[in-house]
Design a protein around this motif. Structure first.
Motif, short mmCIF file in Angstrom:
data_model
loop_
_atom_site.label_atom_id
_atom_site.label_comp_id
_atom_site.label_asym_id
_atom_site.label_seq_id
_atom_site.Cartn_x
_atom_site.Cartn_y
_atom_site.Cartn_z
N UNK A 1 1.16 -6.98 -7.83
CA UNK A 1 2.34 -7.16 -6.98
C UNK A 1 2.56 -5.93 -6.10
N UNK A 2 2.48 -4.76 -6.73
CA UNK A 2 2.68 -3.54 -5.95
C UNK A 2 1.63 -3.36 -4.88
N UNK A 3 0.37 -3.68 -5.21
CA UNK A 3 -0.70 -3.54 -4.24
C UNK A 3 -0.52 -4.53 -3.09
N UNK A 4 -0.10 -5.75 -3.40
CA UNK A 4 0.13 -6.74 -2.35
C UNK A 4 1.26 -6.31 -1.42
N UNK A 5 2.34 -5.79 -2.01
CA UNK A 5 3.46 -5.32 -1.18
C UNK A 5 3.01 -4.18 -0.28
N UNK A 6 2.28 -3.24 -0.86
CA UNK A 6 1.80 -2.11 -0.06
C UNK A 6 0.88 -2.57 1.06
N UNK A 7 0.01 -3.52 0.76
CA UNK A 7 -0.91 -4.00 1.78
C UNK A 7 -0.16 -4.74 2.88
N UNK A 8 0.84 -5.55 2.50
CA UNK A 8 1.62 -6.28 3.50
C UNK A 8 2.38 -5.32 4.41
N UNK A 9 3.03 -4.34 3.79
CA UNK A 9 3.78 -3.36 4.58
C UNK A 9 2.85 -2.58 5.49
N UNK B 1 -8.31 0.89 11.79
CA UNK B 1 -7.14 1.19 10.97
C UNK B 1 -7.15 0.39 9.67
N UNK B 2 -7.50 -0.91 9.76
CA UNK B 2 -7.55 -1.74 8.56
C UNK B 2 -8.65 -1.26 7.61
N UNK B 3 -9.76 -0.84 8.17
CA UNK B 3 -10.83 -0.30 7.32
C UNK B 3 -10.34 0.94 6.57
N UNK B 4 -9.62 1.80 7.28
CA UNK B 4 -9.08 3.00 6.62
C UNK B 4 -8.06 2.62 5.55
N UNK B 5 -7.26 1.58 5.84
CA UNK B 5 -6.27 1.14 4.86
C UNK B 5 -6.96 0.56 3.63
N UNK B 6 -8.01 -0.26 3.84
CA UNK B 6 -8.74 -0.84 2.71
C UNK B 6 -9.37 0.26 1.85
N UNK B 7 -9.96 1.25 2.51
CA UNK B 7 -10.55 2.36 1.77
C UNK B 7 -9.49 3.12 0.97
N UNK B 8 -8.35 3.37 1.62
CA UNK B 8 -7.28 4.08 0.94
C UNK B 8 -6.77 3.29 -0.26
N UNK B 9 -6.56 1.98 -0.06
CA UNK B 9 -6.06 1.16 -1.16
C UNK B 9 -7.10 1.02 -2.28
N UNK B 10 -8.38 1.02 -1.91
CA UNK B 10 -9.42 0.96 -2.93
C UNK B 10 -9.38 2.20 -3.81
N UNK B 11 -9.27 3.36 -3.17
CA UNK B 11 -9.16 4.60 -3.95
C UNK B 11 -7.88 4.61 -4.77
#
Length: 427
Positions: free
Chosen positions: A20-28, A140-150
């Motif tokens: 849930x937290x990851x989904x919220x962070x990704x949406x925001x 930007x999305x690639x950077x976000x995906x990498x950040x969220x993966x880490x």
């Protein structure tokens, strides 16, 4: 006692909250990135368009300025020739056009064409800026995906340590018990959950195992005392009787057989008790035994089985071989192998060969099938021709003794003639 929380519930809750937290962070983050890129794109496109218009007026004040972002032309059939040749045959609709601008730079346009009542309208929209915005969005999305993966990796590691910490503690306590050599209750150190249930089950298992080992130890002690005492009486009585001057040769021979049987029974009991203790605490070493000497004693003890058979027993000691094991252990192993060879061989020769770090018992009996060689060392399995004698435990005991001391025992058929070869290779 800690409050009861199921390990499954903690895992489900942890990963549900994490998802849930990851989904919220990704949406925001997606909304923020989209808004940011879109705003930058619009601002950049408008600013660039007005900048070029102002620069055009300054450079050519006598010419009418126009927008590079959005341009429109309306022609009739007579004036259509003024438009670029590639546009003149375009049908009504929106077309992708890639062409060089006045500076020779390739640009991508969307060209809307409308043909009606002899009027042809052209509206050109420069989408090069949008493509730049798309590339920025993808980056930007690639950077976000990498950040969220880490971030997911870090949170997953933290959650795994947090949720599985009781299991790790249980494993560590079990390792500490193994080092200390004694077991202590485990359940009292854990909550009333799955790990606590596992700890409680381990406590019950340890209690049953301890009781079983204690009973086994007491049984071995009782057997050692109760069996050795009568055997010692038999041995001493036989020795005294052999010293009588009025014995006949027949009685003396029978007393010798009783003495050999008593010694074999004593050695077997010692080997079995040693096997029982050593399988719990490891083999007893430190005693060096000469293999040829034990083999000679065993052969002499087995000679009464040869009576009435055209059978010879030979001992060939090619080189001295010593083993670091009690003589009783080697005697029990060789007694079973040599005794079996004598029992199954009706005529011919049983030869015991010692050398090259091994001992071999070669007979001229009926032999064995290659596929049955390994089965003979299993409990309750007897060779063909055994009749009703024996319980099929002798070779199984030999295998256990050899495994205890790191020896290899095997059985194989002879290839030159009938018979079998039993081998013990000393490690």
């Amino acid at each position: 006692m800690q409050s009861r929380r199921k390990l499954r519930f903690r895992l489900v809750l942890s990963f549900a909250l994490f998802g849930f937290g990851l989904s919220v962070l990704f949406a925001v983050a997606s909304l923020y990135v989209r808004s940011k890129v879109e705003d930058q794109l619009v601002v950049s496109a408008l600013q660039h368009d007005v900048d070029q218009a102002v620069d055009q007026i300054i450079a050519h004040p006598d010419q009418q300025t126009h927008s590079e972002l959005l341009e429109a032309w309306f022609k009739s059939d007579r004036t259509l020739y003024k438009m670029p040749l590639a546009w003149q045959d375009l049908s009504t609709g929106v077309h992708d056009i890639t062409e060089a601008d006045a500076n020779g730079v390739l640009r991508h346009y969307k060209l809307a064409v409308r043909r009606k009542d002899g009027i042809i309208g052209f509206v050109r929209y420069d989408v090069s800026r949008e493509e730049l915005g798309k590339r920025q969005l993808v980056t930007s999305l690639f950077a976000v995906v990498l950040l969220f993966s880490l971030l997911s990796l870090a949170i997953g590691l933290w959650l795994s340590r947090k949720v599985l910490k009781p299991v790790s503690q249980l494993a560590q306590r079990l390792r500490d018990f193994r080092k200390a050599g004694k077991a202590e209750p485990l359940a009292q150190h854990f909550a009333d959950d799955e790990v606590g249930e596992l700890a409680h089950a381990l406590d019950e298992y340890a209690a049953r195992l301890t009781a079983m080992v204690e009973r086994d130890r007491e049984f071995n002690s009782d057997v050692s005392h109760e069996l050795r005492t009568p055997l010692a009486v038999i041995a001493s009585t036989t020795e005294l009787l052999q010293g009588s001057p009025d014995l006949t040769d027949k009685l003396r021979e029978r007393l010798k057989r009783i003495e050999r049987a008593s010694r074999q029974a004593t050695e077997l009991i010692e080997a079995l008790l040693l096997l029982s203790r050593a399988e719990r605490r490891g083999p007893t070493r430190g005693e060096t035994t000469e293999v040829a000497r034990v083999a000679a004693d065993v052969i002499e003890s087995q000679r009464p089985q040869v009576r009435g058979k055209p059978l010879e027993i030979e001992l060939a000691a090619r080189e001295p071989v010593s083993v670091n094991a009690p003589a009783s252990v080697l005697s029990v192993a060789l007694t079973n192998l040599i005794g079996n060879a004598i029992k199954y061989t009706l005529e011919g020769t049983v030869r015991v060969e010692v050398g090259a770090g091994r001992v071999e018992v070669v007979d001229t009996g009926p032999g064995i099938k290659p596929e049955d060689a390994e089965k003979l060392f299993q409990r309750g399995v007897r060779g063909e021709g055994a009749g009703g004698s024996g319980a099929g435990l002798g070779l199984a005991i030999v295998r256990r003794l050899c495994e205890l001391y790191g020896w290899e025992v095997s059985m194989r058929p002879r290839t030159d003639t009938n018979g079998a070869i039993a081998t013990i290779v000393f490690g």
